[in-house]
Design an enzyme around this catalytic site. Structure first.
Site, short mmCIF file in Angstrom:
data_model
loop_
_atom_site.label_atom_id
_atom_site.label_comp_id
_atom_site.label_asym_id
_atom_site.label_seq_id
_atom_site.Cartn_x
_atom_site.Cartn_y
_atom_site.Cartn_z
N ASP A 13 0.87 -1.17 0.00
CA ASP A 13 0.00 0.00 0.00
C ASP A 13 0.91 1.23 0.00
OD1 ASP A 13 -2.35 1.66 0.51
OD2 ASP A 13 -1.64 1.77 2.58
N ARG A 14 0.39 2.40 -0.34
CA ARG A 14 1.22 3.60 -0.32
C ARG A 14 1.01 4.38 0.98
NH1 ARG A 14 0.86 8.97 -4.03
NH2 ARG A 14 -0.30 9.62 -2.20
N ASP A 15 -0.07 5.16 1.05
CA ASP A 15 -0.28 6.05 2.20
C ASP A 15 -0.48 5.26 3.49
OD1 ASP A 15 -0.16 8.35 0.51
OD2 ASP A 15 -2.23 7.97 -0.10
#
Length: 160
Positions: A13-15
């Site tokens: 995932d990023r954030d």
């Protein structure tokens, strides 16, 4: 059973996983890598995992930033990884928000982005790993048949 031609992958995932989740991050000045994230991902790179990022980006549907804003930041982020010796194969994003754009298969917890990567890169899901910070990330990995789904909070010092 994993065949010779299938790859194993690390899905991130990023954030909240790669960077501190400050809410709708789309500018370099707001992008802060989590402490220890480069070291963690590097361990997977040395073990032969392909690296993918899968990220919900509803800020695009909400009109908070444009697709180009997102793509510009993504290229910068990938370059920062390259500087650390981490090749990111591809970044998948979902620009949708069901209340605005209608339902889609790609918004986590739906597995669409992961399934697309599995098909495009001949990935063996059960030998792959997903790391996220929210239940929807873990659910997306499980929905795609990923063998190991982990919370970032359990892997590195987490201050977000």
């Amino acid at each position: 059973m994993k065949t010779e031609h299938q790859q194993k992958a690390l899905f991130l995932d990023r954030d909240g996983t790669i960077n501190v989740d400050k809410g709708y991050v789309f500018k370099k000045k707001d992008f802060e890598f989590l402490p220890g994230i480069f070291e963690l991902i590097s361990k997977y790179v040395t073990q032969g995992y392909l690296i993918f990022i899968i990220t919900n980006q509803s800020g695009i549907a909400r009109g908070l930033y444009t697709e180009n804003d997102y793509l510009h930041l993504t290229e910068w982020m990938k370059e920062e990884f390259r500087k650390k010796g981490i090749p990111v194969e591809k970044v998948y994003h979902c620009p949708h928000l069901p209340e605005i754009t209608g339902p889609c298969d790609c918004r986590k917890p739906n597995p669409g982005m992961i399934v697309q990567a599995i098909k495009e890169y001949n990935i063996d899901a059960k030998y792959s790993v997903l790391i996220g910070d929210k239940k929807r990330d873990i659910d997306a990995g499980m929905n795609a048949g990923i063998g190991k789904n982990l919370y970032i909070q359990n892997l590195i010092k987490y201050e977000a």
